[in-house]
Design a protein around this motif. Structure first.
Motif, PDB file in Angstrom:
ATOM      1  N   UNK A   1      35.075 -37.052  65.296  1.00 42.88           N
ATOM      2  CA  UNK A   1      34.194 -36.020  65.849  1.00 42.88           C
ATOM      3  C   UNK A   1      34.303 -34.746  65.031  1.00 42.88           C
ATOM      4  N   UNK A   2      33.167 -34.081  64.852  1.00 40.05           N
ATOM      5  CA  UNK A   2      33.165 -32.791  64.169  1.00 40.05           C
ATOM      6  C   UNK A   2      32.886 -31.659  65.153  1.00 40.05           C
ATOM      7  N   UNK A   3      33.133 -31.929  66.408  1.00 41.37           N
ATOM      8  CA  UNK A   3      33.022 -30.903  67.444  1.00 41.37           C
ATOM      9  C   UNK A   3      34.383 -30.769  68.118  1.00 41.37           C
ATOM     10  N   UNK A   4      34.991 -29.578  68.088  1.00 43.28           N
ATOM     11  CA  UNK A   4      36.322 -29.422  68.706  1.00 43.28           C
ATOM     12  C   UNK A   4      36.313 -29.700  70.200  1.00 43.28           C
ATOM     13  N   UNK A   5      35.175 -29.491  70.870  1.00 36.63           N
ATOM     14  CA  UNK A   5      35.098 -29.740  72.307  1.00 36.63           C
ATOM     15  C   UNK A   5      35.201 -31.224  72.630  1.00 36.63           C
ATOM     16  N   UNK A   6      34.909 -32.083  71.651  1.00 35.16           N
ATOM     17  CA  UNK A   6      34.921 -33.526  71.882  1.00 35.16           C
ATOM     18  C   UNK A   6      36.127 -34.208  71.265  1.00 35.16           C
ATOM     19  N   UNK A   7      37.078 -33.450  70.736  1.00 38.74           N
ATOM     20  CA  UNK A   7      38.209 -34.022  70.015  1.00 38.74           C
ATOM     21  C   UNK A   7      39.519 -33.695  70.720  1.00 38.74           C
ATOM     22  N   UNK A   8      40.495 -34.572  70.525  1.00 42.03           N
ATOM     23  CA  UNK A   8      41.826 -34.284  71.064  1.00 42.03           C
ATOM     24  C   UNK A   8      42.913 -34.309  69.990  1.00 42.03           C
ATOM     25  N   UNK A   9      42.565 -34.710  68.749  1.00 43.73           N
ATOM     26  CA  UNK A   9      43.521 -34.696  67.643  1.00 43.73           C
ATOM     27  C   UNK A   9      42.912 -33.905  66.489  1.00 43.73           C
ATOM     28  N   UNK A  10      43.567 -32.831  66.118  1.00 43.06           N
ATOM     29  CA  UNK A  10      43.137 -32.048  64.961  1.00 43.06           C
ATOM     30  C   UNK A  10      43.928 -32.540  63.752  1.00 43.06           C
ATOM     31  N   UNK A  11      43.230 -33.193  62.812  1.00 42.28           N
ATOM     32  CA  UNK A  11      43.881 -33.707  61.612  1.00 42.28           C
ATOM     33  C   UNK A  11      43.593 -32.736  60.461  1.00 42.28           C
ATOM     34  N   UNK A  12      44.596 -31.986  60.054  1.00 42.14           N
ATOM     35  CA  UNK A  12      44.441 -30.992  58.993  1.00 42.14           C
ATOM     36  C   UNK A  12      44.737 -31.686  57.674  1.00 42.14           C
ATOM     37  N   UNK A  13      43.698 -31.822  56.853  1.00 44.09           N
ATOM     38  CA  UNK A  13      43.757 -32.677  55.670  1.00 44.09           C
ATOM     39  C   UNK A  13      43.640 -31.837  54.410  1.00 44.09           C
ATOM     40  N   UNK A  14      44.755 -31.338  53.912  1.00 42.58           N
ATOM     41  CA  UNK A  14      44.720 -30.595  52.666  1.00 42.58           C
ATOM     42  C   UNK A  14      45.158 -29.154  52.804  1.00 42.58           C
ATOM     43  N   UNK A  15      45.008 -28.415  51.709  1.00 43.59           N
ATOM     44  CA  UNK A  15      45.464 -27.030  51.619  1.00 43.59           C
ATOM     45  C   UNK A  15      44.687 -26.131  52.575  1.00 43.59           C
ATOM     46  N   UNK A  16      45.409 -25.287  53.267  1.00 46.92           N
ATOM     47  CA  UNK A  16      44.786 -24.221  54.069  1.00 46.92           C
ATOM     48  C   UNK A  16      45.209 -22.896  53.446  1.00 46.92           C
ATOM     49  N   UNK A  17      44.227 -22.144  52.979  1.00 43.67           N
ATOM     50  CA  UNK A  17      44.569 -20.839  52.411  1.00 43.67           C
ATOM     51  C   UNK A  17      44.312 -19.749  53.440  1.00 43.67           C
ATOM     52  N   UNK A  18      44.628 -18.529  53.058  1.00 49.42           N
ATOM     53  CA  UNK A  18      44.546 -17.422  54.027  1.00 49.42           C
ATOM     54  C   UNK A  18      43.118 -17.180  54.490  1.00 49.42           C
ATOM     55  N   UNK A  19      42.142 -17.425  53.634  1.00 50.16           N
ATOM     56  CA  UNK A  19      40.745 -17.222  54.015  1.00 50.16           C
ATOM     57  C   UNK A  19      40.295 -18.256  55.044  1.00 50.16           C
ATOM     58  N   UNK A  20      40.830 -19.480  54.940  1.00 51.34           N
ATOM     59  CA  UNK A  20      40.468 -20.541  55.871  1.00 51.34           C
ATOM     60  C   UNK A  20      41.254 -20.454  57.179  1.00 51.34           C
ATOM     61  N   UNK A  21      42.358 -19.712  57.175  1.00 50.48           N
ATOM     62  CA  UNK A  21      43.217 -19.633  58.349  1.00 50.48           C
ATOM     63  C   UNK A  21      42.497 -19.291  59.641  1.00 50.48           C
ATOM     64  N   UNK A  22      41.698 -18.203  59.687  1.00 45.44           N
ATOM     65  CA  UNK A  22      40.999 -17.875  60.934  1.00 45.44           C
ATOM     66  C   UNK A  22      40.049 -18.969  61.409  1.00 45.44           C
ATOM     67  N   UNK A  23      39.454 -19.706  60.479  1.00 45.70           N
ATOM     68  CA  UNK A  23      38.556 -20.807  60.845  1.00 45.70           C
ATOM     69  C   UNK A  23      39.345 -21.920  61.525  1.00 45.70           C
ATOM     70  N   UNK A  24      40.497 -22.280  60.944  1.00 41.73           N
ATOM     71  CA  UNK A  24      41.346 -23.319  61.529  1.00 41.73           C
ATOM     72  C   UNK A  24      41.816 -22.917  62.920  1.00 41.73           C
TER      73      UNK A  24
END
Length: 762
Positions: A65-88
């Motif tokens: 699922x690409x909707x957080x309301x419909x998901x129960x597992x957040x799989x973080x796949x790869x580098x997260x930088x400071x700019x992406x942090x607030x989105x995550x």
């Protein structure tokens, strides 16, 4: 036994006893709905788990699922930088309880080897993690193992749905300075080399002297590269003449960047332009000194469209102001970032936390459209960065009238991993793993391009067998890259069957490459001076088998699409671009050839015996989505031809140059004589030491010209290593290409450009 007794027995056998919590947890663990928060290499390996080769569905996790309301597992796949942090963090907060997090790969877990100014040192700085997957990137099997581990945690969970587990409330203290060591200014020997004025007599040099003699500071040729330094006040006029004068005809601006020399020169910075003349097949490097107390120079955006993002990047990372630039703002780092990271006095790992996501300029421009159309408010849509159509890291903000795009802006930087700064802090051979993570869809080609720049600096030629191995593995990588580009683009259009036809041969190619180096995606098979090891004994046999099977998959994809009416309607004429505009933007590779320009480095500037191989350069006519598809399909077939010829003519011999300045001595010698032992110790301890110099090396990678601009100060680390990623110059035109089309056309166009975030954002 009577019928009644049989029925009674069946009824009793159908009953079982358990607790309500156990039943609920069994259902949860057997039906996990993952949200794939993919950014980089790990996301590509996760995609493989969905294919039939691994089949994630067997583990109850097929409902991606690409909707957080419909998901129960957040799989973080790869580098997260400071700019992406607030989105995550925003995605995580929107998920309902109970929820779990899987951190895939070293970068998501701890920042990996990116001890850098823009990379988060582990996602558990901002969100809790339940399962960590080691590796860089982990294999698909490791992903399946992590799902099983999470299932075990879920099954044994006794908390109520609204309660947080103890591990889900612990966060790591952010590491705001990950600096390992600082950087120094250049030695005087490097400055003297760069300021040396030679009497160069080539055709471009002579024409330049005739026209701009009084504006020349110095002129030098090194390893075949012509480099000219000119006065700042004359730079704009010279750049305009270089493009428009038929004697020069440098219609394509390849790159704009800068170099910082601190206080070792009167002018602290050089602004560096690399140009290409397609008509004359000439290249030129033009340098303009800029003082540190007044780092300004006139923009070239009114000469070449392709100067836009490169000047913004130079401003972002060096602080150089380009007067007259229409939109001079940060591009890779976030808006709250403090300082200019590629200056030599900026600590390599000094981070600035990011807490906000800003609107793009299109929002303000859209207000004018709204007034002219009689609308009270402009209709603005934000797509990405975490949107499947934007491939996880790109952000598109559009002003729309219905579904038609009136205006648009793109934003990048959500995977900026500071490649160039990391290269300055590592030894030459340590840079190779970083190059793998640029275009991770065809990592071998990145390593080849980088190695060529260092080998050019040394002035050496690698053995023929090593050249042919590089060609074979690179062409297989090109095929894999094109297959993923084509099939994922078709998935974006709704034609999901193509995914299975493309990923199966891609996995078989990865298996072949893995047999050479032990790694699938980020291979690190290249070595400076050759390759890490010879190919295995069964390599040729397996490669020839692939030459027989891959065309069948390509033919199946063609039968599904070539005459498919819906596919043609979605691609014919969509985001067409003329050859003139494509050149002006700096397009190279399949996107440029789709416009009818047959520029291919393998033909125009051949190396590694490409001039001896019989192959064609496919070109399109209109430069639309359909032509890009056709060009890549045909390039797969041409790569198969090249591989077949390379296998037939594969020479015997060593796979590493016999030069003790670069190559490690044989193990037998290390164990038996003091000379080889000392040579081995020095290369490992002190690294290779190239001569002082400045070169630009280039290679026909899967997406076009991948170039490396290297400055050596004679030490074990590059003084400056600039990567000219082809995606950077293609994607900057995207917001202009989609104007006037529909939102669905933008989705089709993005996939056809094959923008790889690792290469785009370095």
């Amino acid at each position: 036994m009577s019928v009644a007794e049989v029925e009674t027995k069946r009824e009793h056998e159908s009953f079982f006893t358990t607790t309500y919590a156990s039943l609920v947890n069994w259902a949860r663990k057997s039906s996990l709905w993952p949200y794939p928060f993919g950014t980089a290499c790990c996301a590509i390996e996760f995609m493989a788990t969905v294919s039939s080769h691994y089949d994630l569905a067997r583990f109850g996790s097929e409902v991606v699922r690409f909707s957080p309301k419909q998901s129960d597992v957040l799989m973080v796949l790869g580098t997260i930088n400071d700019k992406m942090g607030p989105v995550l963090k925003q995605i995580y907060d929107q998920m309902a309880e109970p929820k779990w997090v899987i951190s895939m790969g070293a970068c998501a877990t701890c920042g990996g080897f990116y001890r850098a100014y823009h990379v988060m040192q582990g996602i558990d700085e901002i969100i809790p993690v339940d399962v960590y997957i080691p590796g860089c990137p982990p294999t698909p099997e490791a992903v399946l193992d992590a799902v099983i581990k999470l299932q075990q945690q879920v099954e044994n969970d006794t908390r109520l749905s609204y309660e947080r587990h103890a591990r889900q409330v612990r966060l790591k203290t952010p590491e705001l300075d990950a600096t390992v060591h600082g950087l120094d200014g250049p030695p005087r020997s490097l400055v003297r080399f760069l300021e040396e004025d030679q009497d160069v007599q080539g055709p471009i040099a002579r024409a330049f002297k005739e026209k701009f003699l009084d504006d020349i500071i110095s002129m030098r040729e090194f390893r075949g590269d012509l480099s000219i330094t000119v006065k700042r006040e004359a730079a704009k006029q010279i750049l305009r003449s270089l493009k428009n004068d038929p004697v020069f005809d440098f219609k394509m601006l390849l790159d704009v960047t800068a170099v910082d020399y601190l206080s070792e020169r009167a002018s602290r910075y050089d602004v560096v332009y690399h140009m290409l003349s397609l008509s004359n097949k000439h290249r030129l490097r033009l340098k303009v000194p800029v003082p540190g107390d007044n780092p300004t120079i006139e923009t070239a955006t009114d000469i070449w469209k392709g100067a836009d993002w490169a000047e913004r990047e130079t401003y972002d990372l060096f602080g150089i102001q380009f007067k007259g630039h229409p939109d001079l703002r940060r591009i890779l780092t976030h808006s709250q970032f403090v300082g200019h990271a590629l200056r030599k006095d900026f600590p390599p790992g000094q981070r600035t936390p990011c807490t906000q996501t800003d609107d793009l300029p299109v929002v303000e421009r859209a207000k004018k459209y709204a007034e002219s159309m009689g609308l009270a408010h402009p209709q603005i849509l934000n797509v990405g960065p975490q949107h499947p159509a934007m491939h996880g890291t790109f952000r598109l903000q559009v002003a729309v009238d219905g579904e038609k795009i009136i205006d648009a802006d793109t934003e990048i930087g959500y995977l900026h991993r500071c490649f160039e700064k990391m290269a300055e802090t590592h030894m030459y051979w340590q840079v190779i793993p970083f190059t793998d993570r640029l275009n991770y869809m065809s990592a071998m080609m990145n390593g080849v391009a980088y190695a060529m720049s260092v080998e050019k600096m040394f002035g050496i030629e690698i053995p023929k067998r090593a050249q042919y191995i590089r060609v074979i593995v690179s062409e297989f990588s090109r095929i894999a890259d094109h297959l993923v580009c084509i099939t994922t683009n078709l998935v974006d259009l709704g034609a999901i069957s193509n995914f299975w036809y493309g990923f199966r041969p891609r996995e078989e190619i990865y298996d072949l490459i893995e047999s050479c180096c032990g790694s699938r995606l980020t291979v690190s098979y290249v070595r400076l001076g050759g390759v890490a090891d010879d190919i295995p004994q069964d390599f040729v046999q397996r490669a020839r088998k692939l030459l027989d099977t891959i065309p069948k998959y390509v033919d199946d994809i063609e039968r599904l699409n070539r005459r498919n009416k819906i596919f043609r309607m979605r691609t014919d004429g969509i985001t067409a671009i003329s050859a003139e505009d494509a050149i002006d933007w700096g397009f190279t590779g399949p996107t440029l050839r789709a416009c009818g320009v047959p520029y291919d480095i393998r033909k125009w500037f051949p190396n590694y015996d490409y001039d001896k191989f019989d192959f064609d350069v496919p070109v399109g006519e209109r430069g639309d989505v359909y032509d890009r598809y056709l060009v890549r399909i045909e390039e797969i077939r041409q790569s198969l031809r090249i591989i077949k010829q390379a296998l037939e003519n594969l020479p015997e011999g060593p796979v590493q140059v016999d030069d003790r300045r670069i190559s490690l001595p044989p193990k037998k010698g290390v164990y038996s004589n003091i000379e080889d032992l000392m040579n081995h110790f020095e290369l490992i301890q002190d690294g290779i030491l190239p001569p002082i110099g400045e070169v630009y090396s280039y290679w026909e990678a899967a997406n076009g010209e991948l170039g490396f601009y290297l400055i050596s100060d004679g030490s074990k680390r590059p003084y400056r290593l600039r990567c000219r990623g082809t995606c950077f110059y293609i994607f900057q035109a995207f917001s202009q290409m989609v104007k006037g089309g529909y939102l669905s056309d933008a989705v089709a166009a993005l996939g056809s450009l094959n923008i790889i975030a690792g290469e785009l954002e370095k």
